[in-house]
Design an enzyme around this catalytic site. Structure first.
Site, PDB file in Angstrom:
ATOM      1  N   LYS A  71       0.515  -0.820   0.003  1.00 54.17           N
ATOM      2  CA  LYS A  71       0.284   0.063   0.377  1.00 54.17           C
ATOM      3  C   LYS A  71       0.800   1.084  -0.061  1.00 54.17           C
ATOM      4  CE  LYS A  71      -1.043   2.406   3.140  1.00 54.17           C
ATOM      5  NZ  LYS A  71      -2.165   2.709   4.198  1.00 54.17           N
ATOM      6  N   GLN A 142     -10.470  13.414   7.139  1.00 53.61           N
ATOM      7  CA  GLN A 142     -10.508  11.810   8.739  1.00 53.61           C
ATOM      8  C   GLN A 142     -11.144  12.052   9.507  1.00 53.61           C
ATOM      9  OE1 GLN A 142     -10.117   8.095  10.283  1.00 53.61           O
ATOM     10  NE2 GLN A 142      -8.980   8.387   8.134  1.00 53.61           N
ATOM     11  N   GLY A 225      -4.691  10.672  14.569  1.00 50.69           N
ATOM     12  CA  GLY A 225      -3.140  11.853  14.454  1.00 50.69           C
ATOM     13  C   GLY A 225      -1.907  11.591  13.777  1.00 50.69           C
TER      14      GLY A 225
END
Lengths: 317, 317
Positions: A71, A142, A225
């Site tokens: 990824k 997010q 985060g």
């Protein structure tokens, strides 16, 4: 060898509607903590040019599975000034028996965003006090996804949000209300922490946004985060005084995220930290008292990418 | 953002005909050794299942350039038993200013093979004694490519080959003769070393195939087979007694390949090792005496992947 399939963002978005994301993340974390997965350290490319960016490469496989995943996910914060999304990237599934490419998922970073949000909601649903109101700190992509996935996972549609940028905070609130949620904007992180027992932090902050005195008894914090060694959202004393500190990956948590910063600050030791998969598989009891304070620090593990990519590819067969 | 292009193996094969591969590798190594490139450590995924495999992920960018590259290349030795090529993989070029995907090169590992062969031929042409006969140790895909690229770069069409498997060695010789080369099969590595002053090793051996006493004065060895910490083709005493030891990347050479093994064995120190880019840009004089022995140990650097991928993408615009 089967022919490779190239999966577009539209196909991915359609596929996501039919996937049990929290179920996939649960399976992923259990596989990870069982020791059946092989996940090398995260690859990191820092682009310290103008404009700056960072690229993370996560890869690995689960023993007995069909694929290994690679990824690639990037963040270029200044893209927003150009009207481009800050995140981008792709996931690739390879046949683990011969190295041929099975699927290229042109997700533009969105599967990383979605699996991160699903993992956050899973952690909060497992570790938080049932029925608690959720507060979101952050105003970006997010934050929106965490809000939506938390509302769904915790079956509660009223949320509180706070961000350092008031304009972005209002935009997020409108956006979530258009999505059918009830949203209150907090005046400060302090107000949010006072009124929410489940808090999600999802910013790119390099300095703590929540300090120890803000945290009320019975609070659970899911921090997503901080995914590099230098980002930080939580005062290390929050982890130091927490009754339970959970990570997705112990090995990553020692070098990245809130746990790494708290170990550096001397407020916790690695031996105190538990993996989410250990709670999900029942080998650790998790929260044992409604008044306990708990923290889940998620830096994101390749096994999540493997499971979401396989689920998307499977749903399109 | 420009739309991404997906480049097939057929397009890549066509494009390679018009690319000055040695020129691209020269530019790549000069950029690398000038310090303008940002190349993190190689990512490595070892698949210790049945069948076993290994995957290398190389990535980085050159300051002032247009792209960063991520290259994924795998080796599954038992594929050959199934009639599949042992190597596979892909290269991806991303826009270094915003992280969007520029090109996906579905090269199935072939660009890695080609750039490795071109780099080997470049090293031998720069470091070997002009006019020397070339001997190839190895019988696989890389042996064939090294033979072809050496013959072209050194403008000499008679070669000697040797491999541990005599059947494969005969197949390689026939294949190269069909390609217009004159090939003699050596009885042993010793014979090859006695009769060739430029030697290329390109095997996956874990034990030395060339020993110190086999090496004649004036010999240059280009070793490309060992790209992990545990593979080894050369007796460490060869590097210990060489007049010049060259690597593509000093930082990689300290952990992978012949140089790493020789440092471990105590026959050389890192301070004695020179980068190929330093010879190509003239900051190191290279071979200074026809009777000197020289070694080039190439483990493969992402900057080679960047340059060959950009050259292919550029040629198809």
């Amino acid at each position: 060898m089967k022919p490779l399939s190239i999966i577009t963002l539209d196909q991915i978005s359609d596929a996501l509607d039919s996937i049990d994301l929290l179920g996939e993340m649960r399976s992923a974390f259990i596989a990870y903590s069982s020791g059946r997965s092989v996940i090398p350290p995260v690859g990191e490319l820092i682009i310290d040019e103008q404009p700056p960016g960072e690229v993370h490469i996560k890869y690995g496989y689960v023993r007995g599975g069909a694929h290994y995943v690679v990824k690639i996910a990037s963040g270029f914060p200044r893209n927003q000034e150009l009207g481009l999304p800050p995140g981008n990237g792709m996931m690739i599934l390879f046949d683990v028996s011969n190295g041929s490419i099975s699927s290229i998922l042109l997700d533009e970073g969105q599967l990383t965003d979605v699996r991160t949000a699903a993992a956050g909601a899973l952690a909060s649903s497992v570790l938080g006090v049932p029925g608690a109101r959720v507060g979101i700190i952050g105003t970006g992509v997010q934050a929106r996804l965490q809000a939506v996935h938390h509302a769904s996972a915790l079956d509660r549609d009223d949320l509180m949000v706070w961000g350092r940028n008031l304009g972005k905070c209002s935009l997020l609130a409108s956006d979530l209300e258009a999505h059918g949620l009830k949203v209150e904007i907090a005046e400060s992180a302090e107000e949010l922490a006072e009124r929410c027992r489940t808090i999600v932090t999802c910013t790119a902050s390099h300095t703590p946004l929540l300090t120890r005195p803000m945290i009320q008894p019975g609070t659970h914090v899911t921090a997503v985060g901080s995914d590099t060694p230098d980002k930080q959202e939580l005062d290390p004393r929050i982890l130091g005084s927490a009754d339970l500190v959970v990570v997705d990956s112990l090995s990553q948590g020692l070098v990245r995220g809130e746990v790494a910063r708290s170990i550096d600050a001397g407020t916790i030791t690695p031996g105190r930290v538990v993996e989410l998969g250990q709670i999900l598989d029942g080998s650790n009891p998790g929260r044992s008292d409604p008044n306990h304070c708990t923290v889940a620090d998620l830096t994101g593990v390749a096994v999540q990418d493997l499971f979401i990519a396989e689920a998307v590819a499977r749903s399109l067969v």
